[in-house]
Design an enzyme around this catalytic site. Structure first.
Site, PDB file in Angstrom:
ATOM      1  N   MET A   1       1.370  -1.010   0.293  1.00 46.62           N
ATOM      2  CA  MET A   1       0.521   0.106   0.021  1.00 46.62           C
ATOM      3  C   MET A   1       0.509   1.355  -0.094  1.00 46.62           C
ATOM      4  SD  MET A   1      -2.335   1.756   1.129  1.00 46.62           S
ATOM      5  CE  MET A   1      -1.722   2.802   2.650  1.00 46.62           C
ATOM      6  N   PRO A   2       0.668   1.915  -0.559  1.00 47.07           N
ATOM      7  CA  PRO A   2      -0.160   2.185  -1.808  1.00 47.07           C
ATOM      8  C   PRO A   2      -0.284   2.076  -3.086  1.00 47.07           C
ATOM      9  CG  PRO A   2       1.547   3.672  -1.475  1.00 47.07           C
ATOM     10  CD  PRO A   2       2.439   3.257  -0.756  1.00 47.07           C
ATOM     11  N   LEU A   3      -1.330   2.371  -3.838  1.00 42.61           N
ATOM     12  CA  LEU A   3      -1.855   1.714  -5.073  1.00 42.61           C
ATOM     13  C   LEU A   3      -1.063   2.480  -6.194  1.00 42.61           C
ATOM     14  CD1 LEU A   3      -2.795  -1.086  -7.002  1.00 42.61           C
ATOM     15  CD2 LEU A   3      -5.485   0.122  -6.668  1.00 42.61           C
TER      16      LEU A   3
END
Length: 129
Positions: A1-3
């Site tokens: 994460m993040p995407l």
């Protein structure tokens, strides 16, 4: 994460794409202090006529090396975001030969309930993450 999603003009070879993804990941790790294996990246390649990114009146000249980066993430501080933009431009410039005017970034913020990494669970909510 993040995407992270990358929108590019088609034509980059497999090695160039890997360099781009690796450089962007290094920037994410440095700026957002995420673990090395916390890596979620998706590449979309488009014919040039399907990717129109102009300069919003800033006078940028864009080239075929244009990269639009969309980041979906939990809340990050403003200083982290600004550092991310700076490190990202450095990484992509040094390792991929992409000029700063060819890099556009948008960050969309969401919360703990907005993520499921699998198994039908919200791991940020149930304490597994």
């Amino acid at each position: 994460m993040p995407l992270i999603r990358f929108d590019l003009i088609e034509g980059r070879d497999k090695s160039s794409l890997r360099n781009l993804l690796d450089a962007a990941h290094r920037a994410v790790v440095k700026a957002f202090d995420v673990p090395e294996k916390d890596r979620y990246q998706i590449v979309h390649q488009h014919p040039a006529h399907e990717l129109i990114i102009e300069d919003t009146g800033l006078g940028f000249e864009r080239s075929k090396n244009l990269v639009v980066i969309s980041v979906t993430s939990k809340q990050r501080r403003e200083d982290q975001k600004q550092y991310f933009y700076k490190v990202l431009v450095q990484e992509l410039g040094e390792n991929c030969g992409i000029e700063p005017n060819d890099i556009m970034v948008s960050i969309v913020t969401n919360g703990d309930a907005d993520w499921s990494f699998g198994l039908g669970e919200a791991q940020f909510l149930n304490g597994k993450l």
